[in-house]
Write a protein that holds these residues in place. Structure first.
Motif, PDB file in Angstrom:
ATOM      1  N   PHE A 295      -5.657 -29.952 -16.750  1.00  0.00           N
ATOM      2  CA  PHE A 295      -4.344 -30.565 -16.922  1.00  0.00           C
ATOM      3  C   PHE A 295      -3.779 -31.163 -15.639  1.00  0.00           C
ATOM      4  CE2 PHE A 295      -4.202 -27.164 -20.294  1.00  0.00           C
ATOM      5  CZ  PHE A 295      -4.513 -28.031 -21.319  1.00  0.00           C
ATOM      6  N   LYS A 296      -4.232 -30.702 -14.505  1.00  0.00           N
ATOM      7  CA  LYS A 296      -3.757 -31.233 -13.232  1.00  0.00           C
ATOM      8  C   LYS A 296      -4.893 -31.157 -12.234  1.00  0.00           C
ATOM      9  CE  LYS A 296      -0.627 -27.840 -13.218  1.00  0.00           C
ATOM     10  NZ  LYS A 296       0.491 -26.969 -12.775  1.00  0.00           N
ATOM     11  N   GLN A 297      -4.814 -31.987 -11.201  1.00  0.00           N
ATOM     12  CA  GLN A 297      -5.926 -32.003 -10.246  1.00  0.00           C
ATOM     13  C   GLN A 297      -6.137 -30.631  -9.637  1.00  0.00           C
ATOM     14  OE1 GLN A 297      -6.358 -35.315  -7.498  1.00  0.00           O
ATOM     15  NE2 GLN A 297      -6.873 -33.915  -5.843  1.00  0.00           N
ATOM     16  N   SER A 298      -5.048 -29.978  -9.228  1.00  0.00           N
ATOM     17  CA  SER A 298      -5.143 -28.642  -8.638  1.00  0.00           C
ATOM     18  C   SER A 298      -3.992 -27.794  -9.139  1.00  0.00           C
ATOM     19  CB  SER A 298      -5.097 -28.711  -7.108  1.00  0.00           C
ATOM     20  OG  SER A 298      -6.196 -29.427  -6.591  1.00  0.00           O
ATOM     21  N   ASP A 299      -4.251 -26.525  -9.306  1.00  0.00           N
ATOM     22  CA  ASP A 299      -3.224 -25.589  -9.732  1.00  0.00           C
ATOM     23  C   ASP A 299      -2.977 -24.594  -8.600  1.00  0.00           C
ATOM     24  OD1 ASP A 299      -1.413 -24.248 -11.288  1.00  0.00           O
ATOM     25  OD2 ASP A 299      -2.877 -23.397 -12.671  1.00  0.00           O
ATOM     26  N   ASP A 300      -1.760 -24.032  -8.568  1.00  0.00           N
ATOM     27  CA  ASP A 300      -1.507 -22.954  -7.607  1.00  0.00           C
ATOM     28  C   ASP A 300      -2.583 -21.877  -7.789  1.00  0.00           C
ATOM     29  OD1 ASP A 300       0.832 -24.257  -6.839  1.00  0.00           O
ATOM     30  OD2 ASP A 300       2.058 -23.149  -8.266  1.00  0.00           O
ATOM     31  N   ALA A 301      -3.112 -21.371  -6.680  1.00  0.00           N
ATOM     32  CA  ALA A 301      -4.229 -20.427  -6.753  1.00  0.00           C
ATOM     33  C   ALA A 301      -3.936 -19.212  -5.879  1.00  0.00           C
ATOM     34  CB  ALA A 301      -5.522 -21.103  -6.301  1.00  0.00           C
ATOM     35  N   SER A 302      -3.972 -18.024  -6.484  1.00  0.00           N
ATOM     36  CA  SER A 302      -3.642 -16.792  -5.762  1.00  0.00           C
ATOM     37  C   SER A 302      -4.541 -15.649  -6.215  1.00  0.00           C
ATOM     38  CB  SER A 302      -2.178 -16.402  -6.014  1.00  0.00           C
ATOM     39  OG  SER A 302      -1.300 -17.436  -5.663  1.00  0.00           O
ATOM     40  N   TYR A 303      -4.783 -14.737  -5.295  1.00  0.00           N
ATOM     41  CA  TYR A 303      -5.550 -13.527  -5.653  1.00  0.00           C
ATOM     42  C   TYR A 303      -5.025 -12.347  -4.850  1.00  0.00           C
ATOM     43  CZ  TYR A 303      -8.065 -14.112  -1.230  1.00  0.00           C
ATOM     44  OH  TYR A 303      -8.374 -14.243   0.112  1.00  0.00           O
ATOM     45  N   ALA A 304      -5.329 -11.156  -5.332  1.00  0.00           N
ATOM     46  CA  ALA A 304      -5.036  -9.923  -4.605  1.00  0.00           C
ATOM     47  C   ALA A 304      -6.211  -8.991  -4.824  1.00  0.00           C
ATOM     48  CB  ALA A 304      -3.744  -9.277  -5.103  1.00  0.00           C
ATOM     49  N   ILE A 305      -6.671  -8.358  -3.769  1.00  0.00           N
ATOM     50  CA  ILE A 305      -7.757  -7.380  -3.892  1.00  0.00           C
ATOM     51  C   ILE A 305      -7.376  -6.105  -3.149  1.00  0.00           C
ATOM     52  CG2 ILE A 305      -9.681  -8.977  -4.241  1.00  0.00           C
ATOM     53  CD1 ILE A 305     -10.273  -8.769  -1.237  1.00  0.00           C
ATOM     54  N   VAL A 306      -7.754  -4.987  -3.735  1.00  0.00           N
ATOM     55  CA  VAL A 306      -7.604  -3.689  -3.080  1.00  0.00           C
ATOM     56  C   VAL A 306      -8.943  -2.967  -3.211  1.00  0.00           C
ATOM     57  CG1 VAL A 306      -6.328  -1.529  -2.955  1.00  0.00           C
ATOM     58  CG2 VAL A 306      -5.167  -3.600  -3.716  1.00  0.00           C
ATOM     59  N   VAL A 307      -9.481  -2.503  -2.112  1.00  0.00           N
ATOM     60  CA  VAL A 307     -10.745  -1.756  -2.107  1.00  0.00           C
ATOM     61  C   VAL A 307     -10.412  -0.288  -1.801  1.00  0.00           C
ATOM     62  CG1 VAL A 307     -13.003  -1.492  -1.042  1.00  0.00           C
ATOM     63  CG2 VAL A 307     -12.022  -3.785  -1.354  1.00  0.00           C
ATOM     64  N   PHE A 308     -10.845   0.593  -2.674  1.00  0.00           N
ATOM     65  CA  PHE A 308     -10.533   2.008  -2.526  1.00  0.00           C
ATOM     66  C   PHE A 308     -11.667   2.791  -1.897  1.00  0.00           C
ATOM     67  CE2 PHE A 308      -8.178   0.521  -6.306  1.00  0.00           C
ATOM     68  CZ  PHE A 308      -6.884   0.746  -5.847  1.00  0.00           C
ATOM     69  N   ALA A 309     -12.908   2.341  -2.095  1.00  0.00           N
ATOM     70  CA  ALA A 309     -14.046   3.110  -1.561  1.00  0.00           C
ATOM     71  C   ALA A 309     -15.223   2.167  -1.347  1.00  0.00           C
ATOM     72  CB  ALA A 309     -14.438   4.200  -2.544  1.00  0.00           C
TER      73      ALA A 309
ATOM     74  N   LEU B 238       0.810  -1.208   0.000  1.00  0.00           N
ATOM     75  CA  LEU B 238       0.000   0.000   0.000  1.00  0.00           C
ATOM     76  C   LEU B 238       0.846   1.261   0.000  1.00  0.00           C
ATOM     77  CD1 LEU B 238      -2.874  -1.032   2.438  1.00  0.00           C
ATOM     78  CD2 LEU B 238      -2.861  -1.067  -0.061  1.00  0.00           C
ATOM     79  N   ASP B 239       2.074   1.183   0.528  1.00  0.00           N
ATOM     80  CA  ASP B 239       2.963   2.346   0.481  1.00  0.00           C
ATOM     81  C   ASP B 239       3.441   2.607  -0.939  1.00  0.00           C
ATOM     82  OD1 ASP B 239       2.805   2.836   3.244  1.00  0.00           O
ATOM     83  OD2 ASP B 239       4.375   1.359   3.659  1.00  0.00           O
ATOM     84  N   ALA B 240       3.836   1.534  -1.627  1.00  0.00           N
ATOM     85  CA  ALA B 240       4.282   1.675  -3.020  1.00  0.00           C
ATOM     86  C   ALA B 240       3.109   1.765  -3.980  1.00  0.00           C
ATOM     87  CB  ALA B 240       5.172   0.500  -3.398  1.00  0.00           C
ATOM     88  N   ARG B 241       1.902   1.485  -3.490  1.00  0.00           N
ATOM     89  CA  ARG B 241       0.677   1.542  -4.286  1.00  0.00           C
ATOM     90  C   ARG B 241       0.738   0.584  -5.479  1.00  0.00           C
ATOM     91  NH1 ARG B 241      -1.495   7.831  -4.295  1.00  0.00           N
ATOM     92  NH2 ARG B 241      -1.705   8.029  -2.035  1.00  0.00           N
ATOM     93  N   ILE B 242       0.952  -0.672  -5.155  1.00  0.00           N
ATOM     94  CA  ILE B 242       0.977  -1.692  -6.196  1.00  0.00           C
ATOM     95  C   ILE B 242       0.348  -2.977  -5.667  1.00  0.00           C
ATOM     96  CG2 ILE B 242       3.304  -2.481  -5.550  1.00  0.00           C
ATOM     97  CD1 ILE B 242       3.739  -3.141  -8.554  1.00  0.00           C
ATOM     98  N   ALA B 243      -0.354  -3.673  -6.535  1.00  0.00           N
ATOM     99  CA  ALA B 243      -0.826  -5.037  -6.278  1.00  0.00           C
ATOM    100  C   ALA B 243      -0.428  -5.867  -7.489  1.00  0.00           C
ATOM    101  CB  ALA B 243      -2.342  -5.076  -6.084  1.00  0.00           C
ATOM    102  N   VAL B 244       0.026  -7.099  -7.249  1.00  0.00           N
ATOM    103  CA  VAL B 244       0.482  -7.922  -8.365  1.00  0.00           C
ATOM    104  C   VAL B 244       0.248  -9.395  -8.076  1.00  0.00           C
ATOM    105  CG1 VAL B 244       2.851  -7.935  -7.450  1.00  0.00           C
ATOM    106  CG2 VAL B 244       2.465  -8.461  -9.865  1.00  0.00           C
ATOM    107  N   VAL B 245      -0.160 -10.132  -9.105  1.00  0.00           N
ATOM    108  CA  VAL B 245      -0.243 -11.588  -9.074  1.00  0.00           C
ATOM    109  C   VAL B 245       0.501 -12.110 -10.292  1.00  0.00           C
ATOM    110  CG1 VAL B 245      -1.755 -13.602  -9.318  1.00  0.00           C
ATOM    111  CG2 VAL B 245      -2.420 -11.731  -7.804  1.00  0.00           C
ATOM    112  N   ILE B 246       1.401 -13.068 -10.062  1.00  0.00           N
ATOM    113  CA  ILE B 246       2.177 -13.656 -11.149  1.00  0.00           C
ATOM    114  C   ILE B 246       2.046 -15.171 -11.065  1.00  0.00           C
ATOM    115  CG2 ILE B 246       4.467 -13.894 -12.186  1.00  0.00           C
ATOM    116  CD1 ILE B 246       5.185 -11.206 -11.027  1.00  0.00           C
ATOM    117  N   ASP B 247       1.743 -15.779 -12.202  1.00  0.00           N
ATOM    118  CA  ASP B 247       1.550 -17.235 -12.289  1.00  0.00           C
ATOM    119  C   ASP B 247       2.721 -17.832 -13.066  1.00  0.00           C
ATOM    120  OD1 ASP B 247       0.774 -19.830 -12.630  1.00  0.00           O
ATOM    121  OD2 ASP B 247      -1.123 -19.392 -13.627  1.00  0.00           O
ATOM    122  N   GLY B 248       3.691 -18.396 -12.344  1.00  0.00           N
ATOM    123  CA  GLY B 248       4.847 -18.994 -12.984  1.00  0.00           C
ATOM    124  C   GLY B 248       4.506 -20.315 -13.649  1.00  0.00           C
ATOM    125  N   ALA B 249       5.116 -20.563 -14.817  1.00  0.00           N
ATOM    126  CA  ALA B 249       4.899 -21.807 -15.552  1.00  0.00           C
ATOM    127  C   ALA B 249       6.220 -22.555 -15.668  1.00  0.00           C
ATOM    128  CB  ALA B 249       4.334 -21.515 -16.937  1.00  0.00           C
TER     129      ALA B 249
END
Length: 278
Positions: free
Chosen positions: A264-278, A17-28
């Motif tokens: 392709f696989k039973q389960s995959d890595d699962a990630s999320y990011a949320i930011v609520v502004f108002a 929140l200080d740098a004001r960034i949210a990111v999700v990356i899915d490595g393959a």
């Protein structure tokens, strides 16, 4: 929530929140067995290094979201090339990743997507916009159709059909189409996909929040927990993300042969990011 047998979560997710960034990356991971980094998988190393560098560069808003991603990719590639043997890694084994990221200031929200990670912007008037590159999902759908056809014609489970030479050969061909016009775009060591990153900007005055996720989390839609991405995002904004992850793993465990929801696989890595502004 990771799934790798190597103990590596190949997703990266962060909010600063200080740098004001949210990111999700899915490595393959590469489809072969070549590995040169000290991490449990090269895909985990790549996604975590790329994400870490993006967060570090977000403190300089003059770069813009694409500049942040470009700088992070270039630094990550340089560090990868320092590992012994990295120059001999076949293209099929080099790590790659999908990216969804958001940066903001007092005036604007900027969202970037590359590959199969998803971004959704929710607006104060109740509307939403979804951003996802459909090229890789289209290739995946072709391979899933082939898996399903083989399973139906042979009496195999979908899991068994996935391991046939026909399906494995198709997956290799698709992976070799990374960062080509006929294939799909992604972040990787070469940086060839960067020019195809999708960037969208919105006045902050009309933005309620932003939702980012990897395709492993978006599977909650394809596997029937939600009817739409918008419903998944709304539930996650409401604080139900951890419950969704548990429900997703429970559903996948009950479909271990992958016949109900071909994948392709039973389960995959699962990630999320949320930011609520108002």
């Amino acid at each position: 929530m990771g799934t790798s047998k190597q103990g590596a979560n190949e997703d990266f997710a962060a909010i600063d929140l200080d740098a004001r960034i949210a990111v999700v990356i899915d490595g393959a991971s590469g489809l072969g067995k070549t590995s040169v980094t000290p991490a449990k998988s090269d895909a985990a190393w790549f996604s975590h290094m790329l994400g870490t560098r993006m967060v570090e560069h977000a403190g300089d808003p003059a770069r813009g979201i694409l500049g942040i991603l470009l700088d992070a990719q270039e630094e990550t590639a340089r560090e990868y090339r320092l590992f012994p043997g990295s120059g001999e890694v076949p293209a099929i084994d080099e790590p790659s990743a999908g990216v969804a990221a958001a940066i903001w200031d007092d005036d604007s929200l900027h969202v970037a997507t590359l590959g199969d990670c998803l971004a959704l912007v929710a607006f104060s008037d109740g509307s939403t916009k979804v951003f996802l590159d459909g090229k890789l999902p289209l290739l995946d759908a072709k391979a899933i159709d082939e898996m399903t056809r083989i399973a139906n014609e042979s009496g195999m489970t979908v899991r068994q059909a996935r391991d046939t030479d026909a399906v494995q050969g198709m997956l290799v061909r698709h992976r070799l189409m990374r960062n080509t016009e006929e294939g799909y775009w992604a972040a990787d060591i070469t940086g060839k996909g960067m020019a195809h990153c999708s960037v969208h900007s919105f006045p902050m005055a009309g933005v309620r929040g932003v939702f980012l996720c990897s395709d492993g989390y978006a599977a909650a839609v394809s596997e029937g927990l939600f009817d739409t991405v918008e419903e998944l995002a709304s539930s996650t904004f409401a604080g139900n993300g951890e419950e969704t992850l548990r429900d997703l793993r429970d559903a996948e465990a009950q479909d271990s042969d992958m016949d109900r929801w071909p994948r392709f696989k039973q389960s995959d890595d699962a990630s999320y990011a949320i930011v609520v502004f108002a």
